[in-house]
Design a protein around this motif. Sequence first.
Motif, PDB file in Angstrom:
ATOM      1  N   UNK A   1       0.828  -1.204   0.000  1.00 29.59           N
ATOM      2  CA  UNK A   1       0.000   0.000   0.000  1.00 29.59           C
ATOM      3  C   UNK A   1       0.861   1.253   0.000  1.00 29.59           C
ATOM      4  N   UNK A   2       0.469   2.217  -0.818  1.00 26.56           N
ATOM      5  CA  UNK A   2       1.115   3.525  -0.810  1.00 26.56           C
ATOM      6  C   UNK A   2       0.597   4.304   0.396  1.00 26.56           C
ATOM      7  N   UNK A   3       1.475   4.701   1.275  1.00 33.66           N
ATOM      8  CA  UNK A   3       1.052   5.289   2.550  1.00 33.66           C
ATOM      9  C   UNK A   3       0.370   6.642   2.377  1.00 33.66           C
ATOM     10  N   UNK A   4       0.753   7.402   1.368  1.00 35.54           N
ATOM     11  CA  UNK A   4       0.173   8.745   1.198  1.00 35.54           C
ATOM     12  C   UNK A   4      -1.259   8.681   0.680  1.00 35.54           C
ATOM     13  N   UNK A   5      -1.503   7.858  -0.337  1.00 42.25           N
ATOM     14  CA  UNK A   5      -2.806   7.850  -1.008  1.00 42.25           C
ATOM     15  C   UNK A   5      -3.700   6.692  -0.600  1.00 42.25           C
ATOM     16  N   UNK A   6      -3.121   5.653   0.004  1.00 44.32           N
ATOM     17  CA  UNK A   6      -3.915   4.468   0.334  1.00 44.32           C
ATOM     18  C   UNK A   6      -4.136   3.554  -0.852  1.00 44.32           C
ATOM     19  N   UNK A   7      -3.562   3.901  -2.007  1.00 43.80           N
ATOM     20  CA  UNK A   7      -3.679   3.044  -3.184  1.00 43.80           C
ATOM     21  C   UNK A   7      -2.674   1.901  -3.098  1.00 43.80           C
ATOM     22  N   UNK A   8      -2.806   0.941  -4.010  1.00 42.83           N
ATOM     23  CA  UNK A   8      -1.788  -0.078  -4.136  1.00 42.83           C
ATOM     24  C   UNK A   8      -0.496   0.601  -4.631  1.00 42.83           C
ATOM     25  N   UNK A   9       0.652  -0.062  -4.378  1.00 43.73           N
ATOM     26  CA  UNK A   9       1.912   0.492  -4.834  1.00 43.73           C
ATOM     27  C   UNK A   9       2.499  -0.367  -5.961  1.00 43.73           C
ATOM     28  N   UNK A  10       3.698  -0.008  -6.403  1.00 46.30           N
ATOM     29  CA  UNK A  10       4.312  -0.736  -7.519  1.00 46.30           C
ATOM     30  C   UNK A  10       4.551  -2.199  -7.160  1.00 46.30           C
ATOM     31  N   UNK A  11       4.916  -2.460  -5.909  1.00 49.70           N
ATOM     32  CA  UNK A  11       5.142  -3.842  -5.486  1.00 49.70           C
ATOM     33  C   UNK A  11       3.878  -4.674  -5.676  1.00 49.70           C
ATOM     34  N   UNK A  12       2.725  -4.106  -5.316  1.00 50.70           N
ATOM     35  CA  UNK A  12       1.458  -4.823  -5.495  1.00 50.70           C
ATOM     36  C   UNK A  12       1.175  -5.048  -6.969  1.00 50.70           C
ATOM     37  N   UNK A  13       1.430  -4.019  -7.772  1.00 48.59           N
ATOM     38  CA  UNK A  13       1.184  -4.144  -9.215  1.00 48.59           C
ATOM     39  C   UNK A  13       2.071  -5.217  -9.826  1.00 48.59           C
ATOM     40  N   UNK A  14       3.298  -5.339  -9.330  1.00 51.07           N
ATOM     41  CA  UNK A  14       4.222  -6.354  -9.838  1.00 51.07           C
ATOM     42  C   UNK A  14       3.759  -7.766  -9.504  1.00 51.07           C
ATOM     43  N   UNK A  15       2.857  -7.884  -8.538  1.00 53.62           N
ATOM     44  CA  UNK A  15       2.276  -9.190  -8.212  1.00 53.62           C
ATOM     45  C   UNK A  15       1.003  -9.436  -9.017  1.00 53.62           C
ATOM     46  N   UNK A  16       0.190  -8.399  -9.150  1.00 48.40           N
ATOM     47  CA  UNK A  16      -1.135  -8.549  -9.772  1.00 48.40           C
ATOM     48  C   UNK A  16      -1.050  -8.734 -11.281  1.00 48.40           C
ATOM     49  N   UNK A  17      -0.262  -7.885 -11.963  1.00 50.56           N
ATOM     50  CA  UNK A  17      -0.230  -7.941 -13.431  1.00 50.56           C
ATOM     51  C   UNK A  17       0.261  -9.286 -13.971  1.00 50.56           C
ATOM     52  N   UNK A  18       1.360  -9.836 -13.460  1.00 46.42           N
ATOM     53  CA  UNK A  18       1.780 -11.151 -13.985  1.00 46.42           C
ATOM     54  C   UNK A  18       0.719 -12.235 -13.806  1.00 46.42           C
ATOM     55  N   UNK A  19      -0.016 -12.160 -12.700  1.00 41.36           N
ATOM     56  CA  UNK A  19      -1.056 -13.165 -12.480  1.00 41.36           C
ATOM     57  C   UNK A  19      -2.168 -13.035 -13.518  1.00 41.36           C
ATOM     58  N   UNK A  20      -2.573 -11.797 -13.818  1.00 44.64           N
ATOM     59  CA  UNK A  20      -3.634 -11.589 -14.804  1.00 44.64           C
ATOM     60  C   UNK A  20      -3.191 -12.057 -16.189  1.00 44.64           C
ATOM     61  N   UNK A  21      -1.946 -11.773 -16.530  1.00 46.59           N
ATOM     62  CA  UNK A  21      -1.426 -12.202 -17.826  1.00 46.59           C
ATOM     63  C   UNK A  21      -1.333 -13.716 -17.891  1.00 46.59           C
ATOM     64  N   UNK A  22      -0.823 -14.311 -16.827  1.00 53.11           N
ATOM     65  CA  UNK A  22      -0.686 -15.774 -16.787  1.00 53.11           C
ATOM     66  C   UNK A  22      -2.033 -16.467 -16.886  1.00 53.11           C
ATOM     67  N   UNK A  23      -3.057 -15.865 -16.273  1.00 49.66           N
ATOM     68  CA  UNK A  23      -4.399 -16.456 -16.292  1.00 49.66           C
ATOM     69  C   UNK A  23      -5.178 -16.075 -17.545  1.00 49.66           C
ATOM     70  N   UNK A  24      -4.517 -15.344 -18.455  1.00 47.99           N
ATOM     71  CA  UNK A  24      -5.140 -14.936 -19.733  1.00 47.99           C
ATOM     72  C   UNK A  24      -6.404 -14.110 -19.507  1.00 47.99           C
ATOM     73  N   UNK A  25      -6.367 -13.245 -18.498  1.00 47.82           N
ATOM     74  CA  UNK A  25      -7.516 -12.383 -18.220  1.00 47.82           C
ATOM     75  C   UNK A  25      -7.437 -11.122 -19.089  1.00 47.82           C
ATOM     76  N   UNK A  26      -8.532 -10.726 -19.739  1.00 48.38           N
ATOM     77  CA  UNK A  26      -8.512  -9.483 -20.529  1.00 48.38           C
ATOM     78  C   UNK A  26      -8.604  -8.261 -19.607  1.00 48.38           C
TER      79      UNK A  26
END
Length: 338
Positions: free
Chosen positions: A168-193
Motif C-alpha cells: 500500500x502507498x502510505x500517502x494515497x492508500x492506493x496499491x503500490x508498484x510492489x502490489x502491481x508487480x504481483x497482480x499484473x503477472x497473475x492476470x497475464x498468466x491467467x489470460x484475463x482481458x
Amino acid sequence: MSEIDQVCDMTDALDVMCPMHVQLDNVGRISHAGPTLAKIFPDQELVGGRFLEVFELMRPHSVTSMDCLLATAGQKLRLKKRSAPETGLKGVLMPAGQGGAVVNLSFGISILDAVRDYSLNAADFAATDLTIEMLYLVEAKSAAMEASRKLNQRLQGAKVAAEEQAYTDTLTGLKNRRALDVILPRLVEECKPFGLLHVDLDFFKEVNDTKGHAAGDVVLQHVARVLVESSRDADVVARVGGDEFVLVINGTIDEEVLGRICQRIIKEVETPVPYKDTMCQVSASVGISIHKGEGEATVEQLMDDADLALYASKHDGRSTFTLYKPELRQKGPLAVGS
C-alpha cells in the motif's frame, strides 16, 4: 434412629458418592435414581419404571428378570439407554435388602459425549470420581485451544496487516508498484482481458516547486480519489511513482469504454484543489494498452506500450489520452517533460 431414617441417610450418601446410581426393589422397579442419572432422563420419570425397560443390557446377554439381574452381582455390566440419545453406560450391581439391588453406573469412555449431550459439569459427579480430573483436563484443553485460536487470529491479522502495508502507498492508500508487480503477472498468466491505463500528472513539478511538497501531497490525494471513483471494486488502482499512476480495468478491452474512463479522469483531475489560501491545479495525460487475454504479450510489453502511448499524449499537448497502436513505435521515442 429408625429404619426409615437409616434408609434415607443411605440414599443421601449414595446420591453424593454415586450420583449415577439406581436403587431397585425386589421386582426390578426403580425406587430411587441418583441426581445425575435423573438429569440424563430429563423427560422421563425413572422412579416406578422397570430397570430393564429403561436400560438395554448389552452384556451379559439374556437378562430378562430381577433374579437374572441379581445373578450378575459384582460383574461389569454394559448397558445403553433405550431412549435417545442411546448413550452407552457401564455399571456394577450389588444386592440390597429385601431382594432389591443398587446399580452404580458411569459413562466410561463415553464421558465426553455425555458431557456434551447433557450439559454436565463437575458438580454432577462424585468429588473423588476420575471423571472430575478428566473434565478438568478437557476444560484446560479447551481453554488452551481457545487461547491458541485467538493467538492464531492475532498472528494472521498481523500478517495480513503487514502484507497490506507492504503493498500500500502510505500517502494515497492506493496499491503500490510492489502490489502491481504481483497482480499484473497473475492476470497475464491467467489470460484475463484488461485495459491498462498509465496516468501521469502534468505540471505537478510546478506545484511542488511553487507551493511546497505538502501542497503536492494534497494534490496527489485528490488524484487518488478521482481514480478510485472512476474505477470499480474489481479494478486495480496503484501509485507507481511520484506523480504516476496505473489503473487496471479488469474485463474491459472496449476502446470506447476505456476512452470514456480516461475523459472522466482528465476532467476531474483538472478540478482546482484548495490548499491553505491558494488553489493548486494540474492536468493528466493517459496512455492505454490492452491485454486481450490471448497471445504472447508480457507485462513488460504492456507497460512499455502504455508508457509509449502516455508520452504520445504528452507530445500532443497533454491533458489527453492515447491508445497504443504499433505505429507509435515507428515515430521513435518521444521526450516530453511533465
